[in-house]
Design an enzyme around this catalytic site. Structure first.
Site, PDB file in Angstrom:
ATOM      1  N   ARG A 118    -114.256 126.060 -13.023  1.00 38.54           N
ATOM      2  CA  ARG A 118    -113.746 125.236 -14.160  1.00 38.54           C
ATOM      3  C   ARG A 118    -112.463 124.307 -13.724  1.00 38.54           C
ATOM      4  NH1 ARG A 118    -113.825 130.080 -16.765  1.00 38.54           N
ATOM      5  NH2 ARG A 118    -115.908 130.050 -18.109  1.00 38.54           N
ATOM      6  N   LYS A 140    -111.819 109.505 -13.084  1.00 38.30           N
ATOM      7  CA  LYS A 140    -113.231 109.709 -13.616  1.00 38.30           C
ATOM      8  C   LYS A 140    -114.068 110.124 -12.646  1.00 38.30           C
ATOM      9  CE  LYS A 140    -113.399 105.936 -17.428  1.00 38.30           C
ATOM     10  NZ  LYS A 140    -114.087 104.630 -17.906  1.00 38.30           N
ATOM     11  N   GLU A 182    -113.918  94.055  -7.627  1.00 38.26           N
ATOM     12  CA  GLU A 182    -113.171  94.784  -8.485  1.00 38.26           C
ATOM     13  C   GLU A 182    -111.679  94.185  -8.597  1.00 38.26           C
ATOM     14  OE1 GLU A 182    -114.324  97.162 -10.653  1.00 38.26           O
ATOM     15  OE2 GLU A 182    -116.124  98.014  -9.738  1.00 38.26           O
ATOM     16  N   LYS A 224    -104.219  99.462 -11.746  1.00 37.63           N
ATOM     17  CA  LYS A 224    -104.831 100.570 -12.127  1.00 37.63           C
ATOM     18  C   LYS A 224    -104.227 101.671 -12.511  1.00 37.63           C
ATOM     19  CE  LYS A 224    -109.273 103.170 -12.126  1.00 37.63           C
ATOM     20  NZ  LYS A 224    -110.581 103.415 -11.788  1.00 37.63           N
ATOM     21  N   GLU A 234    -109.059 106.938 -21.950  1.00 34.33           N
ATOM     22  CA  GLU A 234    -109.916 105.574 -22.608  1.00 34.33           C
ATOM     23  C   GLU A 234    -109.741 105.742 -23.997  1.00 34.33           C
ATOM     24  OE1 GLU A 234    -112.919 104.411 -20.054  1.00 34.33           O
ATOM     25  OE2 GLU A 234    -113.804 103.302 -21.575  1.00 34.33           O
ATOM     26  N   ARG A 238    -107.442 101.628 -21.381  1.00 36.88           N
ATOM     27  CA  ARG A 238    -108.200 101.774 -20.328  1.00 36.88           C
ATOM     28  C   ARG A 238    -109.255 101.254 -20.224  1.00 36.88           C
ATOM     29  NH1 ARG A 238    -108.742 107.309 -16.341  1.00 36.88           N
ATOM     30  NH2 ARG A 238    -110.419 106.145 -14.997  1.00 36.88           N
ATOM     31  N   ASN A 242    -113.047  98.213 -17.800  1.00 33.43           N
ATOM     32  CA  ASN A 242    -114.345  97.908 -17.924  1.00 33.43           C
ATOM     33  C   ASN A 242    -114.786  96.351 -18.073  1.00 33.43           C
ATOM     34  OD1 ASN A 242    -114.892 100.504 -18.072  1.00 33.43           O
ATOM     35  ND2 ASN A 242    -114.580 100.722 -20.232  1.00 33.43           N
ATOM     36  N   HIS A 245    -118.197  95.231 -17.013  1.00 33.71           N
ATOM     37  CA  HIS A 245    -118.808  96.400 -16.474  1.00 33.71           C
ATOM     38  C   HIS A 245    -120.064  96.692 -17.514  1.00 33.71           C
ATOM     39  CE1 HIS A 245    -115.934  97.084 -13.626  1.00 33.71           C
ATOM     40  NE2 HIS A 245    -116.580  98.351 -13.306  1.00 33.71           N
ATOM     41  N   HIS A 249    -123.364  96.861 -15.915  1.00 27.92           N
ATOM     42  CA  HIS A 249    -124.060  98.090 -15.832  1.00 27.92           C
ATOM     43  C   HIS A 249    -125.542  97.670 -16.407  1.00 27.92           C
ATOM     44  CE1 HIS A 249    -120.607 101.044 -16.055  1.00 27.92           C
ATOM     45  NE2 HIS A 249    -120.833 100.568 -14.754  1.00 27.92           N
ATOM     46  N   HIS A 262    -122.962  97.989  -7.015  1.00 24.71           N
ATOM     47  CA  HIS A 262    -122.227  98.133  -8.310  1.00 24.71           C
ATOM     48  C   HIS A 262    -121.095  96.954  -8.249  1.00 24.71           C
ATOM     49  CE1 HIS A 262    -119.745  99.774 -11.382  1.00 24.71           C
ATOM     50  NE2 HIS A 262    -118.497  99.474 -10.764  1.00 24.71           N
TER      51      HIS A 262
HETATM   52  N1  LIG Z   1    -114.742 106.801 -10.713  1.00 28.36           N
HETATM   53  C1  LIG Z   1    -114.557 105.723 -11.091  1.00 28.36           C
HETATM   54  O1  LIG Z   1    -113.506 105.446 -11.611  1.00 28.36           O
HETATM   55  C2  LIG Z   1    -115.362 104.567 -10.563  1.00 28.36           C
HETATM   56  C3  LIG Z   1    -114.839 103.062 -10.709  1.00 28.36           C
HETATM   57  C4  LIG Z   1    -115.589 102.123  -9.980  1.00 28.36           C
HETATM   58  C5  LIG Z   1    -116.929 102.703  -9.388  1.00 28.36           C
HETATM   59  N2  LIG Z   1    -117.397 103.837  -9.372  1.00 28.36           N
HETATM   60  C6  LIG Z   1    -118.634 104.377  -8.674  1.00 28.36           C
HETATM   61  O2  LIG Z   1    -118.529 103.918  -7.373  1.00 28.36           O
HETATM   62  C7  LIG Z   1    -119.769 103.882  -6.708  1.00 28.36           C
HETATM   63  C8  LIG Z   1    -119.738 102.560  -5.862  1.00 28.36           C
HETATM   64  O3  LIG Z   1    -118.756 102.844  -4.631  1.00 28.36           O
HETATM   65  P1  LIG Z   1    -118.842 101.988  -3.308  1.00 28.36           P
HETATM   66  O4  LIG Z   1    -119.065 100.541  -3.767  1.00 28.36           O
HETATM   67  O5  LIG Z   1    -117.861 102.559  -2.458  1.00 28.36           O
HETATM   68  O6  LIG Z   1    -120.121 102.563  -2.931  1.00 28.36           O
HETATM   69  P2  LIG Z   1    -120.796 103.730  -1.770  1.00 28.36           P
HETATM   70  O7  LIG Z   1    -119.947 105.007  -1.945  1.00 28.36           O
HETATM   71  O8  LIG Z   1    -122.435 103.752  -1.803  1.00 28.36           O
HETATM   72  O9  LIG Z   1    -120.638 103.053  -0.338  1.00 28.36           O
HETATM   73  C9  LIG Z   1    -121.142 101.789  -0.218  1.00 28.36           C
HETATM   74  C10 LIG Z   1    -121.922 101.893   1.134  1.00 28.36           C
HETATM   75  O10 LIG Z   1    -121.068 101.953   2.517  1.00 28.36           O
HETATM   76  C11 LIG Z   1    -120.903 103.025   3.243  1.00 28.36           C
HETATM   77  N3  LIG Z   1    -119.593 103.318   3.723  1.00 28.36           N
HETATM   78  C12 LIG Z   1    -118.440 104.007   3.032  1.00 28.36           C
HETATM   79  N4  LIG Z   1    -117.370 103.752   3.763  1.00 28.36           N
HETATM   80  C13 LIG Z   1    -117.795 103.049   4.805  1.00 28.36           C
HETATM   81  C14 LIG Z   1    -117.109 102.783   5.967  1.00 28.36           C
HETATM   82  N5  LIG Z   1    -115.884 102.811   6.202  1.00 28.36           N
HETATM   83  N6  LIG Z   1    -117.667 102.022   6.914  1.00 28.36           N
HETATM   84  C15 LIG Z   1    -119.028 101.898   7.063  1.00 28.36           C
HETATM   85  N7  LIG Z   1    -119.797 102.119   5.973  1.00 28.36           N
HETATM   86  C16 LIG Z   1    -119.269 102.897   4.969  1.00 28.36           C
HETATM   87  C17 LIG Z   1    -121.427 104.110   2.324  1.00 28.36           C
HETATM   88  O11 LIG Z   1    -122.071 105.217   2.985  1.00 28.36           O
HETATM   89  C18 LIG Z   1    -122.656 103.446   1.496  1.00 28.36           C
HETATM   90  O12 LIG Z   1    -123.594 103.053   2.257  1.00 28.36           O
HETATM   91  C19 LIG Z   1    -120.783 103.596  -7.863  1.00 28.36           C
HETATM   92  O13 LIG Z   1    -121.411 104.821  -8.167  1.00 28.36           O
HETATM   93  C20 LIG Z   1    -119.890 103.461  -9.369  1.00 28.36           C
HETATM   94  O14 LIG Z   1    -120.210 103.793 -10.245  1.00 28.36           O
HETATM   95  C21 LIG Z   1    -116.528 104.840  -9.936  1.00 28.36           C
HETATM   96 ZN   LIG Z   2    -116.562  99.308 -11.213  1.00 27.45          ZN
END
Ligand SMILES: NC(=O)c1ccc[n+]([C@@H]2O[C@H](COP(=O)([O-])OP(=O)(O)OC[C@H]3O[C@@H](n4cnc5c(N)ncnc54)[C@H](O)[C@@H]3O)[C@@H](O)[C@H]2O)c1
Ligand SMILES: [Zn+2]
Length: 358
Positions: A118, A140, A182, A224, A234, A238, A242, A245, A249, A262
């Site tokens: 939990r 999130k 972003e 942020k 949210e 918050r 989006n 987004h 999405h 993304h």
């Molecule tokens: N929780 C939230 O508030 C929130 C906000 C925005 C996005 N997200 C989520 O985040 C995700 C996207 O994240 P992302 O863009 O970081 O993608 P990701 O985590 O897939 O990373 C992108 C790529 O880069 C590689 N990588 C990461 N760090 C690296 C480094 N330093 N050197 C070389 N390669 C590296 C990863 O292995 C991957 O192949 C989505 O799933 C999205 O829904 C969440």
């Molecule tokens: Zn995003």
């Protein structure tokens, strides 16, 4: 080294931004006090950065969970694997999960930490620009479902976010550009001078200039943190985060999460939000063109092929922003002045979809 704070009462936590943080034993000791630590990473990031982190954490018990890379693996099944490792190693409630990677790893590690017993502590060590400016902050967590993106999740704030800017040197350029979407989003939401700064410093950012990148990470996290501090779950403001987004999405899910990153989808979504704001009579042509020009300047795709307007609308409706049957959108009155509304002319949405999903 820059330190910001997300102010959430007893759930407040620091965001530390700087070069070389991952290999700093003193910093890790300070922010990861647990004796049992599970590092969650993936097959791409672990070979690059796991060793220095594990070394800096010693002599504590450090266990690793290395996940397959990619958004398509952001599933309940993968989180199940992380939980299996926690159980197999008899991790207790006082253990800590460390997310080492981009947003995909961060969302899953955070969700595993939210669910295990939990809720156990977790710390974000984001290694993509997108994760450093956005996903690692705000609590999130979650995974995708075949029926939609991020449909399963929980709010669970990290104990700290340590953004090591030197990890960006290995990030593929396409991922860097995706993260910039972003960043541009924050300017559009509430900071016109920041948007203008991005217009003049895009070249430095694309070249990976450390000072320029640190500046945008800091400003993005400030914005942020401020918004999350006002509205953690949210219920109101918050939702501003989006911006772009709901459209984005739809692009991601209509193309089955395979074609668009993304951040790329968010970039195209920002232009759609600007177009929609224009169609609703809120934003002038010149501002829409500034949005388009900046996205193009940083090398983000703005043309969406292969998705029809009807399919796009269907995907928008499964998004979580539908309230009482009405799709809520984030629109702009000006660059730097976004607002959330369900009150817009339906024809404006139709025209936007027709124009952008041609
Ligand atoms: N929780 C939230 O508030 C929130 C906000 C925005 C996005 N997200 C989520 O985040 C995700 C996207 O994240 P992302 O863009 O970081 O993608 P990701 O985590 O897939 O990373 C992108 C790529 O880069 C590689 N990588 C990461 N760090 C690296 C480094 N330093 N050197 C070389 N390669 C590296 C990863 O292995 C991957 O192949 C989505 O799933 C999205 O829904 C969440
Ligand atoms: Zn995003």
């Amino acid at each position: 080294m820059d330190i910001l704070k997300v102010e959430l009462g007893e759930r407040s936590y620091p965001i530390v931004i700087g070069a070389g943080l991952l290999a700093d034993p003193e910093l890790l000791r300070q922010h990861i006090p647990a004796r049992d630590v599970l590092i969650v990473s993936n097959t791409t990031v672990a070979p690059l950065y796991l060793q220095p982190v594990a070394a800096a954490l010693s002599p504590r018990r450090v266990v690793e969970a290395i996940l397959p890379d990619g958004e398509s693996n952001k599933t309940l099944a993968t989180v199940g694997r992380v939980i299996d490792v926690l159980v197999a190693n008899r991790f207790g409630r006082d253990s800590c999960v460390v997310a080492l990677g981009g947003g995909v790893v961060g969302d899953m590690a955070g969700f595993a930490a939210a669910c295990y017993q939990r809720g156990v502590a977790y710390v974000q060590l984001p290694t993509t620009l997108l994760a450093q400016v956005d996903s690692s902050v705000g609590g999130k967590t979650g995974v995708n479902h075949p029926g939609g993106k991020n449909l399963i999740g929980a709010f669970h704030q990290p104990q700290a976010v340590l953004a090591d800017t030197s990890t960006l040197s290995t990030l593929p350029p396409r991922e860097l550009r995706a993260g910039l979407a972003e960043v541009i989003k924050y300017g559009l939401i509430c900071d016109a001078p920041f948007f203008a700064w991005l217009e003049t410093h895009a070249g430095e950012l694309l070249a990976g200039d450390p000072a320029a990148l640190s500046h945008v990470i800091r400003r993005s996290c400030e914005i942020k943190a401020h918004i999350v501090g006002r509205d953690e779950r949210e219920h109101g403001d918050r939702a501003l985060l989006n911006l772009g987004h709901t459209f984005g999405h739809a692009i991601e899910s209509a193309t089955h999460y395979t074609e668009w990153l993304h951040g790329e989808a968010v970039g195209a979504g920002l232009l759609m939000a600007a177009t929609m704001s224009k169609e609703a009579g809120l934003l002038g042509d010149a501002d829409v063109e500034r949005v388009r020009a900046l996205l193009e300047r940083v090398g983000l795709p703005v043309k969406i092929g292969g998705v029809g307007p009807d399919v796009a609308l269907e995907h928008m409706r499964i998004d979580k922003k539908v309230v009482a049957g009405r799709l809520r959108l984030v629109l702009m009155r000006a660059i730097g002045e976004a607002f959330v509304t369900a009150d817009y002319p339906e024809e404006a949405l139709q025209r936007t979809l027709q124009t952008c999903f041609a």
